[in-house]
Design a protein around this motif. Structure first.
Motif, PDB file in Angstrom:
ATOM      1  N   ALA A  64       0.844  -1.207   0.000  1.00 56.70           N
ATOM      2  CA  ALA A  64       0.000   0.000   0.000  1.00 56.70           C
ATOM      3  C   ALA A  64       0.879   1.255   0.000  1.00 56.70           C
ATOM      4  N   TYR A  65       1.955   1.187   0.751  1.00 57.14           N
ATOM      5  CA  TYR A  65       2.875   2.334   0.871  1.00 57.14           C
ATOM      6  C   TYR A  65       3.530   2.636  -0.480  1.00 57.14           C
ATOM      7  N   ARG A  66       3.946   1.567  -1.165  1.00 61.03           N
ATOM      8  CA  ARG A  66       4.579   1.753  -2.489  1.00 61.03           C
ATOM      9  C   ARG A  66       3.561   2.295  -3.496  1.00 61.03           C
ATOM     10  N   ALA A  67       2.329   1.759  -3.427  1.00 63.90           N
ATOM     11  CA  ALA A  67       1.310   2.198  -4.394  1.00 63.90           C
ATOM     12  C   ALA A  67       0.966   3.674  -4.177  1.00 63.90           C
ATOM     13  N   TYR A  68       1.009   4.110  -2.935  1.00 65.93           N
ATOM     14  CA  TYR A  68       0.734   5.532  -2.678  1.00 65.93           C
ATOM     15  C   TYR A  68       1.953   6.384  -3.053  1.00 65.93           C
ATOM     16  N   ASP A  69       3.116   5.808  -2.773  1.00 61.97           N
ATOM     17  CA  ASP A  69       4.401   6.439  -3.114  1.00 61.97           C
ATOM     18  C   ASP A  69       4.456   7.905  -2.686  1.00 61.97           C
ATOM     19  N   LYS A  70       4.138   8.122  -1.431  1.00 61.69           N
ATOM     20  CA  LYS A  70       4.179   9.477  -0.837  1.00 61.69           C
ATOM     21  C   LYS A  70       3.420  10.494  -1.695  1.00 61.69           C
ATOM     22  N   GLY A  71       2.333  10.065  -2.277  1.00 62.83           N
ATOM     23  CA  GLY A  71       1.488  10.986  -3.052  1.00 62.83           C
ATOM     24  C   GLY A  71       1.804  11.013  -4.525  1.00 62.83           C
ATOM     25  N   GLN A  72       2.876  10.293  -4.916  1.00 62.78           N
ATOM     26  CA  GLN A  72       3.274  10.369  -6.326  1.00 62.78           C
ATOM     27  C   GLN A  72       2.915   9.113  -7.111  1.00 62.78           C
ATOM     28  N   GLY A  73       2.232   8.182  -6.448  1.00 62.74           N
ATOM     29  CA  GLY A  73       1.888   6.913  -7.104  1.00 62.74           C
ATOM     30  C   GLY A  73       0.831   7.087  -8.182  1.00 62.74           C
ATOM     31  N   LEU A  74       0.643   6.006  -8.925  1.00 58.13           N
ATOM     32  CA  LEU A  74      -0.335   6.005 -10.014  1.00 58.13           C
ATOM     33  C   LEU A  74      -1.740   6.344  -9.503  1.00 58.13           C
ATOM     34  N   TRP A  75      -2.121   5.729  -8.382  1.00 61.85           N
ATOM     35  CA  TRP A  75      -3.493   5.884  -7.865  1.00 61.85           C
ATOM     36  C   TRP A  75      -3.782   7.294  -7.347  1.00 61.85           C
ATOM     37  N   PRO A  76      -2.941   7.840  -6.447  1.00 64.84           N
ATOM     38  CA  PRO A  76      -3.270   9.193  -5.952  1.00 64.84           C
ATOM     39  C   PRO A  76      -3.170  10.271  -7.020  1.00 64.84           C
ATOM     40  N   THR A  77      -2.438  10.015  -8.110  1.00 62.70           N
ATOM     41  CA  THR A  77      -2.326  11.061  -9.141  1.00 62.70           C
ATOM     42  C   THR A  77      -3.233  10.774 -10.349  1.00 62.70           C
ATOM     43  N   MET A  78      -3.973   9.705 -10.276  1.00 63.50           N
ATOM     44  CA  MET A  78      -4.818   9.298 -11.418  1.00 63.50           C
ATOM     45  C   MET A  78      -5.945  10.304 -11.677  1.00 63.50           C
ATOM     46  N   ARG A  79      -6.351  10.442 -12.905  1.00 64.31           N
ATOM     47  CA  ARG A  79      -7.477  11.330 -13.227  1.00 64.31           C
ATOM     48  C   ARG A  79      -8.739  10.818 -12.529  1.00 64.31           C
ATOM     49  N   VAL A  80      -9.554  11.767 -12.088  1.00 58.98           N
ATOM     50  CA  VAL A  80     -10.785  11.419 -11.366  1.00 58.98           C
ATOM     51  C   VAL A  80     -11.602  10.396 -12.153  1.00 58.98           C
ATOM     52  N   ALA A  81     -11.752  10.650 -13.449  1.00 61.46           N
ATOM     53  CA  ALA A  81     -12.607   9.777 -14.263  1.00 61.46           C
ATOM     54  C   ALA A  81     -12.065   8.341 -14.276  1.00 61.46           C
ATOM     55  N   ASP A  82     -10.759   8.196 -14.203  1.00 59.82           N
ATOM     56  CA  ASP A  82     -10.188   6.847 -14.235  1.00 59.82           C
ATOM     57  C   ASP A  82     -10.386   6.124 -12.903  1.00 59.82           C
ATOM     58  N   ARG A  83     -10.259   6.880 -11.822  1.00 58.03           N
ATOM     59  CA  ARG A  83     -10.527   6.235 -10.518  1.00 58.03           C
ATOM     60  C   ARG A  83     -11.991   5.819 -10.439  1.00 58.03           C
ATOM     61  N   ILE A  84     -12.856   6.657 -10.987  1.00 63.65           N
ATOM     62  CA  ILE A  84     -14.280   6.324 -10.982  1.00 63.65           C
ATOM     63  C   ILE A  84     -14.520   5.048 -11.793  1.00 63.65           C
ATOM     64  N   SER A  85     -13.845   4.926 -12.909  1.00 60.49           N
ATOM     65  CA  SER A  85     -14.036   3.709 -13.732  1.00 60.49           C
ATOM     66  C   SER A  85     -13.661   2.458 -12.946  1.00 60.49           C
ATOM     67  N   CYS A  86     -12.585   2.527 -12.190  1.00 61.44           N
ATOM     68  CA  CYS A  86     -12.176   1.362 -11.384  1.00 61.44           C
ATOM     69  C   CYS A  86     -13.281   1.011 -10.388  1.00 61.44           C
ATOM     70  N   MET A  87     -13.822   2.044  -9.771  1.00 60.17           N
ATOM     71  CA  MET A  87     -14.851   1.821  -8.752  1.00 60.17           C
ATOM     72  C   MET A  87     -16.120   1.244  -9.388  1.00 60.17           C
ATOM     73  N   GLU A  88     -16.473   1.755 -10.560  1.00 61.53           N
ATOM     74  CA  GLU A  88     -17.664   1.232 -11.257  1.00 61.53           C
ATOM     75  C   GLU A  88     -17.451  -0.224 -11.665  1.00 61.53           C
ATOM     76  N   GLU A  89     -16.256  -0.513 -12.099  1.00 66.03           N
ATOM     77  CA  GLU A  89     -15.924  -1.884 -12.486  1.00 66.03           C
ATOM     78  C   GLU A  89     -16.103  -2.818 -11.273  1.00 66.03           C
ATOM     79  N   PHE A  90     -15.613  -2.344 -10.123  1.00 65.75           N
ATOM     80  CA  PHE A  90     -15.738  -3.151  -8.912  1.00 65.75           C
ATOM     81  C   PHE A  90     -17.221  -3.385  -8.588  1.00 65.75           C
ATOM     82  N   ALA A  91     -18.032  -2.318  -8.632  1.00 71.84           N
ATOM     83  CA  ALA A  91     -19.462  -2.443  -8.288  1.00 71.84           C
ATOM     84  C   ALA A  91     -20.158  -3.421  -9.233  1.00 71.84           C
TER      85      ALA A  91
END
Ligand code: G3H
Length: 494
Positions: free
Chosen positions: A56-83
């Protein structure tokens, strides 16, 4: 039997070859009472806990990871996929909810559906939030572009009574805001995650969601000691929350999102509509056997009406049907915690020794892992049940002369989540409500206490909660408001 022999770390479902923990249901599948073995889960150690944390620490990468810097629309797509993937698992999850924690079929279905709805509502709210909204301060000529940002790594520990819904009420907003997580499910209500493991793996980038199994303290302690956890998100009791957070070396850096104990009172005033008050107090105190933090856990009834109230309330409690969760019209079901009936019996014995009586015929009858709700009256301050959060089938009734008596108790209580007040005189209720809102966070007028609808704030004063949950508020609890200040019109128009 469900054999969950993998755990999710760094996007990989890792096979566990070590010790497994058996998961039992207190629902018997034989004539003679005998708990049923439902399956097994890994009994992970400190090594796997740290492995999950580091992922989890590596994925966050002190705020510079793929997930925390991802475009809002892309994070939403992941969440919709999960639902979407989660919806296909409804049948399996509902069945496990019934067997693992004894929740009735309608309530288990409701928990599942409510959780899916929670995800979609969170997505909608996220789209509306102040991200990138601009505020212009005329005198300085500075534009402030508001952005909500993530906080970091979240350690998420869910409760047994809502193992799906309340856990997801932490996990989903934490994730969508760009945080990464290590999630450990509760001891009861753990197998029901098995059908969802692949959905988690398939929907999120590696390391964003890590799921570990085992004993809470064994896993949480080393994780906290690293100082790499930014948010402790827990629904449970203050004792565990205090013990876990105490391990964090940098206290000021740790944000808390906690849902803890409550002793919500129901107050029945002399002019209350008695039928309505009794209906709501039955729902409030007996739904899911009283195992809800929002349950009504002590009833204050005005002395002028207490005898009438008690007689009818006791009859109604005795009419509730006990049975297995899938049976028709069942309201009371076996308790998931094997030691719970003995604890409830202790509270009953203590109260009856000190002068209370069980006023319903079936009160305290035991069968399998169940104890029939005992309605106790008159309950007074020196009895344990007056103050302790019973979280189970025992209902203390206190009579009062003056409304100041319950108000003083609430003011002195360590808790402050909700109250239900029953009365019909608006003149009496209005000033009372002005005081009640300073003692708790939700005042229910002529209705039982509850968390929903999930768009409303869910929190508490004193030892009942830290931070606020709800579709709307949880997004704020798991994020920080940042902004870009600029006089540069090029940026403003970008
Ligand atoms: O245990 C606490 C839950 O948040 C209760 O939720 O009021 O919807 O049953 P509920």
């Amino acid at each position: 039997l469900v054999s969950q022999n993998t755990y999710l770390v760094g996007g990989e479902l890792k096979e566990w070859k070590g010790e497994m923990a058996e998961v039992y249901s207190t629902i018997s599948s034989t004539e003679e009472y005998e708990p049923t073995l439902l399956g097994t889960v890994p009994n992970l150690t400190e090594n796997e806990a740290l492995e999950a944390l580091n992922a989890a620490y590596r994925a966050y990468d002190k705020g510079q990871g793929l997930w925390p810097t991802m475009r809002v629309a892309d994070r939403i797509s992941c969440m919709e996929e999960f639902a979407e993937q989660m919806k296909t698992k409804r049948g399996e999850v509902v069945k496990l909810l019934m067997w693992e924690i004894g929740k009735s079929l309608p309530d288990s279905e409701k928990e599942f559906d409510r959780t899916v709805e929670y995800i979609y509502d969170t997505i909608e709210d996220y789209k509306q939030m102040d991200r990138d909204s601009a505020k212009f301060e005329k005198n300085s000529g500075v534009h402030a572009h508001i952005r909500r940002g993530p906080l970091g790594v979240v350690l998420c520990l869910g409760p047994y009574n809502y193992p799906l819904n309340e856990t997801f009420a932490l996990l989903i907003p934490a994730l969508i805001m760009g945080n990464t997580t290590v999630f450990k499910p509760a001891k009861h209500g753990v197998l029901l995650l098995s059908p969802l493991m692949e959905a988690f793996q398939n929907s999120f980038p590696e390391g964003v969601v890590n799921i570990i199994y085992g004993r809470g303290r064994v896993l949480a302690t080393p994780i906290m000691k690293t100082g790499k956890v930014d948010v402790l998100a827990l629904i449970g009791n203050s004792k565990s929350a205090n013990a876990i957070q105490a391990n964090h070396p940098y206290k000021n850096r740790l944000r808390l999102v906690l849902g803890l104990e409550a002793k919500n009172p129901g107050i029945v005033l002399p002019d209350a509509d008695l039928d309505l008050a009794i209906n709501e107090c039955i729902t409030g105190s007996t739904s899911f056997n009283g195992q809800r933090c929002t349950a009504l856990k002590v009833l204050y009834v005005h002395e002028h009406i207490v005898d009438k109230f008690n007689k009818r309330f006791a009859e109604r409690v005795d009419a509730l049907k006990f049975g297995n969760p899938w049976e028709d019209s069942v309201k009371l079901t076996p308790l998931p915690e094997p030691g719970k009936p003995a604890y409830i019996q202790e509270l009953i014995d203590d109260a009856t020794k000190k002068g209370a009586k069980i006023i319903n015929k079936k009160g305290g009858e035991t069968t399998d892992n169940y104890i029939y709700p005992a309605v106790l009256y008159p309950v007074s301050k020196e009895m344990r049940v007056y103050k302790e959060e019973q979280f189970g089938p025992v209902i203390p009734i206190v009579s009062f002369k003056n409304i100041q008596e319950p108000l003083d108790d609430m003011a002195e209580s360590n808790y402050g989540q909700q109250v239900s007040v029953f009365g019909s005189e608006v003149k009496t209720l209005a000033p009372l409500i002005d005081t009640l809102v300073n003692l708790v966070c939700r005042v229910n007028l002529n209705s039982a206490a509850q968390r929903g609808p999930d768009v409303y704030p869910f929190t508490g004063r004193k030892d009942s909660a830290v931070a606020t949950l709800s579709v709307h508020d949880a997004l704020r609890s798991f994020s920080i408001r940042t902004f870009v200040a600029s006089k540069d019109t090029a940026y403003n128009n970008a």
